[in-house]
Design a protein around this motif. Structure first.
Motif, PDB file in Angstrom:
ATOM      1  N   LEU A 164       1.112  -1.193  -0.284  1.00 25.88           N
ATOM      2  CA  LEU A 164       0.188   0.024   0.008  1.00 25.88           C
ATOM      3  C   LEU A 164       0.591   1.396   0.203  1.00 25.88           C
ATOM      4  N   THR A 165       2.075   1.123   0.800  1.00 25.43           N
ATOM      5  CA  THR A 165       2.727   2.214   1.077  1.00 25.43           C
ATOM      6  C   THR A 165       3.738   2.421  -0.562  1.00 25.43           C
ATOM      7  N   ASP A 166       4.113   1.455  -1.179  1.00 23.27           N
ATOM      8  CA  ASP A 166       4.994   1.553  -2.178  1.00 23.27           C
ATOM      9  C   ASP A 166       3.561   2.478  -3.187  1.00 23.27           C
ATOM     10  N   ILE A 167       2.368   1.722  -3.639  1.00 21.73           N
ATOM     11  CA  ILE A 167       1.314   2.308  -4.691  1.00 21.73           C
ATOM     12  C   ILE A 167       0.733   3.191  -4.142  1.00 21.73           C
ATOM     13  N   GLY A 168       1.642   4.019  -3.211  1.00 20.64           N
ATOM     14  CA  GLY A 168       1.001   5.276  -3.071  1.00 20.64           C
ATOM     15  C   GLY A 168      -0.178   5.337  -2.011  1.00 20.64           C
ATOM     16  N   ALA A 169      -1.085   4.442  -1.291  1.00 19.91           N
ATOM     17  CA  ALA A 169      -2.169   4.530  -1.126  1.00 19.91           C
ATOM     18  C   ALA A 169      -2.426   5.079   0.150  1.00 19.91           C
ATOM     19  N   ASP A 170      -3.962   5.587   0.571  1.00 20.22           N
ATOM     20  CA  ASP A 170      -3.934   6.429   1.776  1.00 20.22           C
ATOM     21  C   ASP A 170      -4.460   5.530   2.933  1.00 20.22           C
ATOM     22  N   MET A 171      -3.595   5.487   3.443  1.00 20.48           N
ATOM     23  CA  MET A 171      -3.438   4.505   4.432  1.00 20.48           C
ATOM     24  C   MET A 171      -4.495   4.861   5.455  1.00 20.48           C
ATOM     25  N   PRO A 172      -4.542   5.578   6.468  1.00 20.27           N
ATOM     26  CA  PRO A 172      -5.744   6.068   7.059  1.00 20.27           C
ATOM     27  C   PRO A 172      -6.867   5.173   6.731  1.00 20.27           C
ATOM     28  N   LEU A 173      -7.209   5.999   4.807  1.00 25.05           N
ATOM     29  CA  LEU A 173      -8.304   5.480   4.258  1.00 25.05           C
ATOM     30  C   LEU A 173      -8.684   3.727   4.785  1.00 25.05           C
ATOM     31  N   PHE A 174      -7.669   3.522   3.495  1.00 22.32           N
ATOM     32  CA  PHE A 174      -7.659   2.030   3.718  1.00 22.32           C
ATOM     33  C   PHE A 174      -7.770   1.368   5.398  1.00 22.32           C
ATOM     34  N   ALA A 175      -6.893   1.574   6.388  1.00 23.77           N
ATOM     35  CA  ALA A 175      -7.566   0.934   7.290  1.00 23.77           C
ATOM     36  C   ALA A 175      -9.059   1.275   7.826  1.00 23.77           C
ATOM     37  N   GLU A 176      -9.220   2.214   7.626  1.00 24.62           N
ATOM     38  CA  GLU A 176     -11.234   3.153   7.710  1.00 24.62           C
ATOM     39  C   GLU A 176     -11.599   1.753   7.029  1.00 24.62           C
ATOM     40  N   GLU A 177     -11.917   1.704   5.462  1.00 27.29           N
ATOM     41  CA  GLU A 177     -12.350   0.751   4.820  1.00 27.29           C
ATOM     42  C   GLU A 177     -12.556  -0.362   5.114  1.00 27.29           C
ATOM     43  N   ARG A 178     -11.451  -1.149   5.387  1.00 25.05           N
ATOM     44  CA  ARG A 178     -11.432  -2.194   5.990  1.00 25.05           C
ATOM     45  C   ARG A 178     -12.159  -3.316   7.510  1.00 25.05           C
ATOM     46  N   LEU A 179     -11.923  -1.867   8.005  1.00 26.59           N
ATOM     47  CA  LEU A 179     -12.647  -2.281   9.292  1.00 26.59           C
ATOM     48  C   LEU A 179     -14.430  -2.526   9.453  1.00 26.59           C
ATOM     49  N   ILE A 180     -14.833  -1.294   7.921  1.00 20.03           N
ATOM     50  CA  ILE A 180     -16.095  -1.655   8.220  1.00 20.03           C
ATOM     51  C   ILE A 180     -17.042  -3.108   7.525  1.00 20.03           C
ATOM     52  N   ALA A 181     -18.228  -3.058   7.041  1.00 17.04           N
ATOM     53  CA  ALA A 181     -18.442  -4.143   6.952  1.00 17.04           C
ATOM     54  C   ALA A 181     -18.794  -3.745   5.007  1.00 17.04           C
ATOM     55  N   ASN A 182     -18.423  -2.740   4.328  1.00 17.80           N
ATOM     56  CA  ASN A 182     -18.708  -2.917   3.480  1.00 17.80           C
ATOM     57  C   ASN A 182     -17.746  -4.050   2.394  1.00 17.80           C
ATOM     58  N   PRO A 183     -16.719  -4.141   2.588  1.00 18.85           N
ATOM     59  CA  PRO A 183     -16.069  -4.841   1.718  1.00 18.85           C
ATOM     60  C   PRO A 183     -16.968  -6.133   1.680  1.00 18.85           C
ATOM     61  N   ALA A 184     -17.008  -6.711   3.005  1.00 18.32           N
ATOM     62  CA  ALA A 184     -17.823  -8.027   2.793  1.00 18.32           C
ATOM     63  C   ALA A 184     -19.597  -7.861   2.242  1.00 18.32           C
ATOM     64  N   MET A 185     -20.048  -6.638   2.252  1.00 18.29           N
ATOM     65  CA  MET A 185     -21.495  -6.611   1.857  1.00 18.29           C
ATOM     66  C   MET A 185     -20.882  -6.777   0.189  1.00 18.29           C
ATOM     67  N   LEU A 186     -19.640  -6.392   0.021  1.00 19.24           N
ATOM     68  CA  LEU A 186     -19.493  -6.573  -1.709  1.00 19.24           C
ATOM     69  C   LEU A 186     -18.973  -7.328  -2.302  1.00 19.24           C
ATOM     70  N   LEU A 187     -17.953  -8.285  -1.660  1.00 11.57           N
ATOM     71  CA  LEU A 187     -18.149  -9.171  -1.881  1.00 11.57           C
ATOM     72  C   LEU A 187     -19.144 -10.311  -1.723  1.00 11.57           C
ATOM     73  N   THR A 188     -20.259 -10.066  -1.225  1.00  6.39           N
ATOM     74  CA  THR A 188     -21.570 -10.621  -1.281  1.00  6.39           C
ATOM     75  C   THR A 188     -22.196 -10.246  -2.455  1.00  6.39           C
ATOM     76  N   LYS A 189     -22.016  -8.734  -3.071  1.00  3.97           N
ATOM     77  CA  LYS A 189     -22.606  -8.665  -4.367  1.00  3.97           C
ATOM     78  C   LYS A 189     -21.739  -8.898  -5.126  1.00  3.97           C
ATOM     79  N   ASN A 190     -20.967  -9.557  -5.504  1.00  3.71           N
ATOM     80  CA  ASN A 190     -19.912 -10.455  -6.403  1.00  3.71           C
ATOM     81  C   ASN A 190     -20.465 -11.960  -6.515  1.00  3.71           C
ATOM     82  N   GLN A 191     -21.077 -11.791  -5.418  1.00  2.00           N
ATOM     83  CA  GLN A 191     -21.372 -13.458  -6.223  1.00  2.00           C
ATOM     84  C   GLN A 191     -22.765 -13.653  -5.999  1.00  2.00           C
ATOM     85  N   GLN A 192     -23.797 -12.701  -6.069  1.00  2.00           N
ATOM     86  CA  GLN A 192     -24.804 -12.542  -6.324  1.00  2.00           C
ATOM     87  C   GLN A 192     -24.956 -12.418  -8.269  1.00  2.00           C
ATOM     88  N   PHE A 193     -24.437 -11.221  -8.154  1.00  2.00           N
ATOM     89  CA  PHE A 193     -23.977 -10.821  -9.899  1.00  2.00           C
ATOM     90  C   PHE A 193     -23.214 -12.684 -10.162  1.00  2.00           C
TER      91      PHE A 193
END
Length: 196
Positions: free
Chosen positions: A110-139
């Motif tokens: 993440l550091t090498d590619i220039g990602a925003d680490m605090p934003l990543f940490a916040e996104e990783r903790l919330i439920a949205n990633p798991a919900m998106l994976l569920t949507k991928n499965q439904q699709f």
């Protein structure tokens, strides 16, 4: 414009090869494209990961696949291009260089590619990633996708049909996509044509 939905298993070498092949072909076409990588983790897609013998001291292959998928989806909030760079780098580290998945590896990439680490940490903790994976499965279920890698491709100028391509790392992608774009569906094998 082409809308490409590419179902992958992060720790499947064929998915990794297909991502590179599809990216290269899309860049070579004389049309705009929107490329979406959709991690798909289920029992059918996990078989390949186990056969490849991906090892980790602390995680099973299914846990690593799921963790990389959640990491990827968390990076998506910073843009698809950055998320693809992250995914490719993770796959390269694990599949090619045979390194074990770790939070340290994730942070370094993440550091090498220039990602925003605090934003990543916040996104990783919330439920949205798991919900998106569920949507991928439904699709995937909607289009009866059971194998990875599989791509579904729609042309914004063609409302009648699209393409569905499985195991396309060995398929002549540029020829198939050009036939589709030039509306030469009759010369395409029927199993590739997806009717809307």
């Amino acid at each position: 414009m082409l809308e490409v939905f590419h179902f992958i298993t992060p720790l499947q070498f064929e998915s990794f090869q297909a991502q590179k092949a599809l990216t290269q072909v899309l860049k070579s076409l004389n049309t705009k494209s929107s490329y979406h990588i959709l991690p798909l983790i289920n029992l059918a897609t996990m078989d390949e990961t186990y056969r490849q013998g991906i090892e980790s001291n602390t995680h099973t292959p299914s846990q690593v696949d799921y963790a990389i998928s959640l990491d990827y989806v968390a990076v998506l909030s910073q843009g698809r291009s950055l998320a693809r760079k992250f995914l490719y780098a993770m796959q390269d580290q694990i599949l090619v260089r045979q390194n074990a998945y770790s939070r340290t590896m994730v942070t370094k990439i993440l550091t090498d590619i220039g990602a925003d680490m605090p934003l990543f940490a916040e996104e990783r903790l919330i439920a949205n990633p798991a919900m998106l994976l569920t949507k991928n499965q439904q699709f995937a279920n909607q289009y009866k996708i059971t194998k990875n890698p599989t791509a579904i491709i729609f042309d914004s100028n063609n409302n009648e049909s699209g393409l569905i391509i499985e195991n396309f790392s060995t398929t002549n992608l540029d020829e198939v996509l050009n036939q589709y774009l030039n509306k030469q569906h009759t010369s395409l094998p029927p199993y590739l044509v997806l009717h809307r």
